[in-house]
Design a protein around this motif. Structure first.
Motif: not given
Length: 367
Positions: A259-278
């Protein structure tokens, strides 16, 4: 204008808790579990007899009283204040007596013993960052802002002859081990938002984030870029429910940031694989992982050898408006030691001097 954005789990820059360097996974896990239990017990308002016995057992087991021994953690108490414990005897016959009646009866905390990292490790960490040469770099597992600034100026600047980043920031998170999420940027960091106080809906009185989900607003000309940095709950604790709850909260933070900007990136060590629920909780918002971009041709993982999707822990996730602006995606693996699969830097010769067991992920965006 092309901007390179990256994320890298540095595994600390200069100093790291000794327990993290133990080669035996079972021993390391046991010590960290005991450490977490002791921290929890010491936070109790009142220490009943059962609690006192268990505290004493943990103190004796890990030799916290003796700085001459190879202890993994110790009790850091304020001098001149009431103490937590007394001891009698010595050696194997030492006896701990918990004299404090509860948390408010003494002043101090449990602290992990830290080792200085060897120069080769520090140099190789800097080498990865120098090779990436990102305009904006999310740094996962850094000690504090002072450390990040010294690394920026003394290692990247003086030793590797790179121009230091003009902007650096770390917001201390909830992890008592001192592994926080920071940022180095060539563009001005104009505001920050922290979520260290977000409550865990399933654990009354507890914070949700193991570290934090800091929001960094970066001025790049036009709409600002918001970088949401993360280091979600480790898989070693076998607590996927907490990691899922954290990911869902990050998803809601991301949606609010849009809502503040169209340029929002989520980054980092998410500690799970792509198929995980997280991870599905995040991708379900419309975010897309840069390593799924058709321009990326490498192997799917970011941890260890990186050969399988189950080894993918590190992410750069873009909102739909930025997907078509992707120019290039790459994973820098040469700081990892995996000789059967990766050609490391010539200065990385063993797991003891690797930069990290995580690769760094970066993306070039046309903004």
């Amino acid at each position: 204008m092309t901007i390179r954005i990256a994320t890298f789990n540095t595994e600390n820059l200069f100093r790291r808790p000794k327990v993290f360097r133990l080669p035996d996974d079972k021993e390391r896990r046991e010590i960290l579990d005991d450490y977490a239990e002791l921290v929890s017990l010491l936070e109790k308002k009142t220490y009943d007899d059962v609690t006192k016995v268990r505290i004493a057992e943990l103190l004796k087991k890990h030799r916290v009283h003796d700085s001459r021994k190879d202890r993994p953690f110790f009790i850091n108490e304020t001098r001149g204040k009431d103490t937590l414990f007394d001891t009698t005897g010595s050696g194997d016959n030492i006896k701990f007596t918990i004299v404090a009646k509860g948390r408010r009866a003494w002043t101090g905390w449990v602290e992990l013993v830290r080792d200085d990292l060897d120069w080769e490790v520090v140099y190789n960490t800097g080498r990865v960052i120098a090779e990436i040469d990102a305009d904006i770099l999310l740094t996962v597992e850094v000690e504090d802002r002072t450390t990040l600034r010294r690394f920026n100026e003394q290692v990247l600047g003086a030793d590797l002859n790179k121009t230091p980043y003009p902007y650096d920031m770390v917001i201390d998170g909830n992890d008592p081990r001192g592994i926080d999420v920071g940022i180095l940027s060539r563009h001005p960091i104009t505001s920050m938002r922290s979520h260290v106080f977000d409550a865990d809906p399933d654990r009354p009185g507890k914070h949700l984030f193991s570290r934090d989900c800091p929001e960094y607003e970066i001025q790049i000309g036009g709409p600002p870029l918001w970088l949401l940095g993360n280091h979600l709950k480790s898989q070693s604790d076998d607590n996927p429910e907490l990691r899922i709850a954290q990911a869902r909260r990050v998803a809601s933070i991301y949606q609010a940031a849009l809502e503040r900007s169209p340029h929002v990136i989520v980054a980092g060590d998410l500690n799970d694989e792509p198929s995980s629920e997280a991870i599905r909780a995040l991708l379900g918002t419309g975010l897309r992982d840069v390593m799924s971009h058709p321009g990326y041709r490498g192997t799917p993982g970011t941890h260890g050898t990186g050969k399988t999707e189950s080894q993918k822990l590190d992410y750069l996730m873009l909102p739909p408006p930025l997907w078509d602006q992707v120019q290039h995606v790459e994973v820098e693996r040469r700081g990892v030691w995996a000789p059967s699969t990766i050609k490391s830097f010539d200065s990385v010769t063993s797991k003891w001097n690797r930069a990290s067991d995580h690769a760094a992920v970066y993306v070039d965006l046309d903004l």
